[in-house]
Scaffold this active site. Sequence first.
Site, PDB file in Angstrom:
ATOM      1  N   ASP A  53       6.242   0.868   1.640  1.00 50.95           N
ATOM      2  CA  ASP A  53       6.384   0.661   3.084  1.00 50.95           C
ATOM      3  C   ASP A  53       6.097  -0.811   3.421  1.00 50.95           C
ATOM      4  O   ASP A  53       5.836  -1.612   2.521  1.00 50.95           O
ATOM      5  CB  ASP A  53       5.497   1.646   3.857  1.00 50.95           C
ATOM      6  CG  ASP A  53       4.008   1.371   3.701  1.00 50.95           C
ATOM      7  OD1 ASP A  53       3.629   0.614   2.784  1.00 50.95           O
ATOM      8  OD2 ASP A  53       3.217   1.906   4.488  1.00 50.95           O
TER       9      ASP A  53
ATOM     10  N   ASP B  54       1.360  -0.377   0.925  1.00 49.01           N
ATOM     11  CA  ASP B  54       0.276   0.483   0.459  1.00 49.01           C
ATOM     12  C   ASP B  54       0.798   1.884   0.142  1.00 49.01           C
ATOM     13  O   ASP B  54       0.331   2.534  -0.778  1.00 49.01           O
ATOM     14  CB  ASP B  54      -0.898   0.515   1.439  1.00 49.01           C
ATOM     15  CG  ASP B  54      -0.542   1.034   2.829  1.00 49.01           C
ATOM     16  OD1 ASP B  54       0.647   1.243   3.128  1.00 49.01           O
ATOM     17  OD2 ASP B  54      -1.477   1.216   3.641  1.00 49.01           O
TER      18      ASP B  54
ATOM     19  N   SER C 293       1.252  -0.788   9.167  1.00 48.44           N
ATOM     20  CA  SER C 293       1.643   0.082   8.066  1.00 48.44           C
ATOM     21  C   SER C 293       3.087   0.547   8.209  1.00 48.44           C
ATOM     22  O   SER C 293       4.007  -0.265   8.231  1.00 48.44           O
ATOM     23  CB  SER C 293       0.673   1.264   7.959  1.00 48.44           C
ATOM     24  OG  SER C 293       0.891   1.996   6.791  1.00 48.44           O
TER      25      SER C 293
ATOM     26  N   ASP D  80       3.723  -2.745   4.513  1.00 50.49           N
ATOM     27  CA  ASP D  80       2.540  -3.439   3.997  1.00 50.49           C
ATOM     28  C   ASP D  80       2.230  -3.057   2.558  1.00 50.49           C
ATOM     29  O   ASP D  80       1.190  -3.431   2.017  1.00 50.49           O
ATOM     30  CB  ASP D  80       1.323  -3.221   4.896  1.00 50.49           C
ATOM     31  CG  ASP D  80       0.812  -1.787   4.887  1.00 50.49           C
ATOM     32  OD1 ASP D  80       1.654  -0.870   4.822  1.00 50.49           O
ATOM     33  OD2 ASP D  80      -0.412  -1.584   4.972  1.00 50.49           O
TER      34      ASP D  80
END
Length: 594
Positions: free
Chosen positions: A311, A315, A159, A313
């Site tokens: 960000d 999400d 993340s 990834d």
Amino acid sequence: MNEELKQVMAAAEVWTREPFDAQTREQVKAMMQAEDKTELIDAFYRTLEFGTGGLRGIMGPGTNRMNKYIVAQATQGYANYMLKVQREGGFENVQNGRVAVVVGHDCRNNGRLFAETVANIFSANGIKVYLFESLRPTPEVSFAIRHLHCQGGVNVTASHNPKEYNGYKAYWEDGSQVLQPHDQGIIDEVNKVTMADVRWEANKDLIEIIGGEMDYDYMMAVKEVMIDQESILRQKDLNIVYTPMHGAGRQIVPMCLRSWGFENIHVVPEQMVIDGNFPTVVSPNPENAEAMTMGMNLGTKLGADLVIASDPDADRIAIVCRNDKGEWVIINGNQTNIMYHYYIINNMKRLGKMRPDMYIVKTIVTSELIRKIADAQGVTLTDEYTGFKWIANRIRMWEGKRKYIGGGEESFGFLPYDAVRDKCSPSAICLICEIAAYAKDNGMTLYDYLLKIYEDYGFQRETTINVVRPGKTGAEEIQAMMVGYRNNPPQSIAGEKVVKIKDFKLLEQQVLKDGKWIKEKIEMPLNATSNVLQYFTEGGLKVSVRPSGTEPKIKFYFEIPVAGTPKPFTGKDYERFTALAEARVPDIKAALGI
């Protein structure tokens, strides 16, 4: 040599032999031979825990590190559990008698290596694998699991963590991260696996590469989130700057924005480059203002209305808009969620789309202002634990009974539809641009729109304090802090008497009534517990304390209301009230000993 070091040396010595590759063996030998054994101890004092969400850790050799061997053992355990559930008839939609999974990854170093390792081991266990051709957003992995009727999936990502980290998110058949009882079932199986148990030989016939067609289907699902197309059509030239922070949103987010009708989209070219070292930011975390600098600089040059980031990834999101002076202002995660819920409820009502069965969700550490909005508008709101798996669990619990229309958490995550079961920046970005278009269509900026919400429901300031304590000693210190708060809670905070204490580990709250503390039970889904403490004062102050589940830190969430919000509520009022709230932070910290 003390006992702990003996155990560490014994664990490390195993990694100096086959089946570990030559590079890994040499790296471990170097750590063992070093005079300072700190690095060795941290790498081998434990096995990186496969927790309820999967794995996350610093990359490198060792049992307490993210590497292909730890990833392989985790995947073997996950595969063992899935096959066990299949034998017991625990899956609803197994096609052709074969369990299937989706595997993806983001931009991080070793992401492709780990994803291919995961795919190979699943396939070696007779499990069908849909492997994304290259990096993709976390929410698209969730979408694909549902879309392809799979029984689970893995996304290799850490993340928004620093570049040294990578991770492994495990998903179940509804596209959400794994919850009980399956989380503990997987953990038990993973803990049984030794390196000798891992099936490394891939069955290439069971690995199918997916990409563009899934992108299109995902983009069309995101488009269903749109509420007010007319405002977008009138404001299609809204000036948008977007950055993916070197990550997985680089293609899909601009595609989605164009599909909604936005035509004036600019990207930060330096941050469109896929790079797990994140060379243009100190940390790829949208919670950090520094990470938005390049976007704001380009926004200034282009006269943009707003700057948006996802960000690595894709999400989480970050949003920057202009205040009444034309200066850039970063909208924090709580404010972002407040705007989403306020807009969704008000505009679905305005357009006749709202139904009595519709509901919204927030997490227990997210702003209570959202509850004020929901209560005033007669909309059902539920409080869930931190982490989108709990929002997904609520959607699952009420599927077919009520209609989910939005939910989020203060850490810059929002999900405005139920086709995905994790936070989703492509849909959230498109929706915030719709909100900005609606505001502009009504003579306001996004900043003005936020002020209008405070004017309607009262001002409060949310602030998060992170206390970082790395390594083994840090973990012990964080644990000791939580024991101290639980056993000796503050009686007052910043001069205000504490009148309610919630303990989500004990599922118990204490309420001060007529000078006496009354204990009451807290009802939470699945009777699940979480190591979170909350304190509420007589003046409306709310303090939440929670150790991070993914990073070596303990987090403190402050909600600080300021009485007497004027109408109209101007930019000057916002600055003044913010300063009044922030001035109380040192006293709050002092009461908590931080």
